[in-house]
Design a protein around this motif. Structure first.
Motif, PDB file in Angstrom:
ATOM      1  N   MET A   1      33.225  70.475  25.566  1.00 46.61           N
ATOM      2  CA  MET A   1      34.250  69.591  26.037  1.00 46.61           C
ATOM      3  C   MET A   1      33.869  68.955  27.363  1.00 46.61           C
ATOM      4  N   VAL A   2      33.218  69.697  28.266  1.00 45.60           N
ATOM      5  CA  VAL A   2      32.746  69.103  29.517  1.00 45.60           C
ATOM      6  C   VAL A   2      31.664  68.072  29.206  1.00 45.60           C
ATOM      7  N   ILE A   3      30.832  68.401  28.233  1.00 43.43           N
ATOM      8  CA  ILE A   3      29.797  67.451  27.831  1.00 43.43           C
ATOM      9  C   ILE A   3      30.426  66.168  27.298  1.00 43.43           C
ATOM     10  N   GLU A   4      31.484  66.295  26.521  1.00 39.93           N
ATOM     11  CA  GLU A   4      32.187  65.101  26.021  1.00 39.93           C
ATOM     12  C   GLU A   4      32.681  64.248  27.183  1.00 39.93           C
ATOM     13  N   LEU A   5      33.227  64.898  28.201  1.00 36.21           N
ATOM     14  CA  LEU A   5      33.706  64.159  29.372  1.00 36.21           C
ATOM     15  C   LEU A   5      32.541  63.480  30.093  1.00 36.21           C
ATOM     16  N   LEU A   6      31.423  64.190  30.231  1.00 28.08           N
ATOM     17  CA  LEU A   6      30.256  63.605  30.890  1.00 28.08           C
ATOM     18  C   LEU A   6      29.726  62.409  30.108  1.00 28.08           C
ATOM     19  N   VAL A   7      29.640  62.544  28.782  1.00 25.90           N
ATOM     20  CA  VAL A   7      29.126  61.456  27.947  1.00 25.90           C
ATOM     21  C   VAL A   7      30.048  60.249  28.005  1.00 25.90           C
ATOM     22  N   SER A   8      31.350  60.490  27.988  1.00 25.84           N
ATOM     23  CA  SER A   8      32.293  59.365  27.944  1.00 25.84           C
ATOM     24  C   SER A   8      32.547  58.731  29.308  1.00 25.84           C
ATOM     25  N   GLY A   9      32.537  59.520  30.372  1.00 25.92           N
ATOM     26  CA  GLY A   9      32.912  58.948  31.660  1.00 25.92           C
ATOM     27  C   GLY A   9      32.074  59.382  32.840  1.00 25.92           C
ATOM     28  N   GLY A  10      31.005  60.143  32.592  1.00 24.95           N
ATOM     29  CA  GLY A  10      30.163  60.587  33.690  1.00 24.95           C
ATOM     30  C   GLY A  10      30.835  61.686  34.505  1.00 24.95           C
ATOM     31  N   THR A  11      30.249  62.018  35.634  1.00 27.64           N
ATOM     32  CA  THR A  11      30.764  63.111  36.457  1.00 27.64           C
ATOM     33  C   THR A  11      32.168  62.825  36.986  1.00 27.64           C
ATOM     34  N   LEU A  16      38.842  69.575  36.711  1.00 26.21           N
ATOM     35  CA  LEU A  16      39.084  70.938  36.262  1.00 26.21           C
ATOM     36  C   LEU A  16      40.411  71.078  35.521  1.00 26.21           C
ATOM     37  N   ARG A  17      41.424  70.370  35.958  1.00 25.75           N
ATOM     38  CA  ARG A  17      42.715  70.425  35.250  1.00 25.75           C
ATOM     39  C   ARG A  17      42.570  69.906  33.813  1.00 25.75           C
ATOM     40  N   GLU A  18      41.820  68.826  33.653  1.00 30.33           N
ATOM     41  CA  GLU A  18      41.616  68.268  32.311  1.00 30.33           C
ATOM     42  C   GLU A  18      40.802  69.220  31.440  1.00 30.33           C
ATOM     43  N   VAL A  19      39.805  69.864  32.027  1.00 27.89           N
ATOM     44  CA  VAL A  19      39.010  70.832  31.280  1.00 27.89           C
ATOM     45  C   VAL A  19      39.896  71.997  30.846  1.00 27.89           C
ATOM     46  N   ALA A  20      40.708  72.490  31.753  1.00 30.88           N
ATOM     47  CA  ALA A  20      41.624  73.592  31.415  1.00 30.88           C
ATOM     48  C   ALA A  20      42.597  73.169  30.306  1.00 30.88           C
ATOM     49  N   ARG A  21      43.130  71.964  30.413  1.00 28.65           N
ATOM     50  CA  ARG A  21      44.067  71.475  29.405  1.00 28.65           C
ATOM     51  C   ARG A  21      43.395  71.406  28.038  1.00 28.65           C
ATOM     52  N   ARG A  22      42.193  70.820  27.990  1.00 24.95           N
ATOM     53  CA  ARG A  22      41.486  70.684  26.710  1.00 24.95           C
ATOM     54  C   ARG A  22      41.066  72.040  26.139  1.00 24.95           C
ATOM     55  N   ALA A  23      40.744  72.967  27.020  1.00 30.23           N
ATOM     56  CA  ALA A  23      40.331  74.302  26.573  1.00 30.23           C
ATOM     57  C   ALA A  23      41.527  75.198  26.275  1.00 30.23           C
ATOM     58  N   ARG A  24      42.717  74.719  26.626  1.00 28.07           N
ATOM     59  CA  ARG A  24      43.955  75.474  26.430  1.00 28.07           C
ATOM     60  C   ARG A  24      43.914  76.814  27.148  1.00 28.07           C
ATOM     61  N   VAL A  25      43.437  76.741  28.390  1.00 32.46           N
ATOM     62  CA  VAL A  25      43.431  77.912  29.266  1.00 32.46           C
ATOM     63  C   VAL A  25      44.029  77.492  30.604  1.00 32.46           C
ATOM     64  N   SER A  26      44.295  78.473  31.429  1.00 29.35           N
ATOM     65  CA  SER A  26      44.856  78.153  32.739  1.00 29.35           C
ATOM     66  C   SER A  26      43.759  77.649  33.672  1.00 29.35           C
ATOM     67  N   LEU A  27      44.185  76.952  34.680  1.00 24.36           N
ATOM     68  CA  LEU A  27      43.249  76.495  35.709  1.00 24.36           C
ATOM     69  C   LEU A  27      42.609  77.697  36.402  1.00 24.36           C
ATOM     70  N   ALA A  28      43.377  78.764  36.554  1.00 20.66           N
ATOM     71  CA  ALA A  28      42.847  79.991  37.169  1.00 20.66           C
ATOM     72  C   ALA A  28      41.685  80.555  36.349  1.00 20.66           C
ATOM     73  N   THR A  29      41.787  80.456  35.030  1.00 21.40           N
ATOM     74  CA  THR A  29      40.702  80.938  34.162  1.00 21.40           C
ATOM     75  C   THR A  29      39.440  80.109  34.384  1.00 21.40           C
ATOM     76  N   ILE A  30      39.607  78.822  34.503  1.00 18.71           N
ATOM     77  CA  ILE A  30      38.448  77.953  34.765  1.00 18.71           C
ATOM     78  C   ILE A  30      37.807  78.356  36.096  1.00 18.71           C
TER      79      ILE A  30
END
Length: 187
Positions: A1-11, A16-30
């Motif tokens: 999922m981070v790779i998808e974000l990098l491919v679509s929009g770069g760094t 981190l909030r978006e990664v947590a949302r897509r992974a369906r985990v808490s920000l604390a877990t990230i």
């Protein structure tokens, strides 16, 4: 999922909030696994590079010319980046930030044995000069690409010109340049 974000929009697209949302985990877990955004990006790039850019590279064939061997190594490294220019940009940005040395180490570990084999038998000073010039040239071209000064597909042709100049007998060209400058005959 981070790779998808990098491919679509770069760094800039990696939050981190978006990664947590897509992974369906808490920000604390990230944050538990990746204390900083840079760690997450470098880890994603390491995984992408292992799967896409640093797969098995064959050693030189017996009698392979130096120029051909060097360009085979460069094609091995840069053709995947040409197909995924956002990942090359992310690589450049990440390698100059915290933890970026991991990306350099990964790349060198993958290509150094084959590059050494390609240069085996060369005068050590010559091989060292080639290494210095080509390493710095490759990083400079990546930087120019990341700055928007050239396309990713321009990197390999420029490296090919440099490799040609480093491996060809340039004495006639150098002599002609002196002759034109001084108005004399080539030396």
């Amino acid at each position: 999922m981070v790779i998808e974000l990098l491919v679509s929009g770069g760094t800039d697209a990696v939050h981190l909030r978006e990664v947590a949302r897509r992974a369906r985990v808490s920000l604390a877990t990230i944050y538990k696994h990746f204390p900083a955004r840079d760690d997450l990006i470098v880890t994603a790039l390491e995984r992408w590079m292992a799967a896409n850019t640093y797969t098995d590279l064959a050693p030189p064939a017996p009698g392979e010319p130096l120029r051909d061997g060097l360009m085979r190594v460069f094609r091995y490294v840069f053709e995947p980046w040409e197909r995924h220019p956002r990942m090359l940009e992310a690589f450049h940005r990440a390698r100059t930030g915290p933890g970026g040395h991991r990306l350099d180490r990964q790349g060198m570990a993958a290509i150094e044995p084959v590059a050494r084999a390609v240069l085996e038998g060369a005068d050590p000073d010559y091989a060292g000069d080639i290494d210095i010039v080509l390493t710095h040239m490759a990083y400079a071209l990546i930087g120019r690409f990341a700055d928007g000064a050239l396309e990713a597909t321009a990197i390999l042709p420029m490296l090919e010109r440099v490799v040609f100049r480093l491996t060809a007998d340039n004495a006639p060209d150098a002599s002609a340049a002196v002759a034109r400058r001084t108005g004399g005959e080539p030396v």
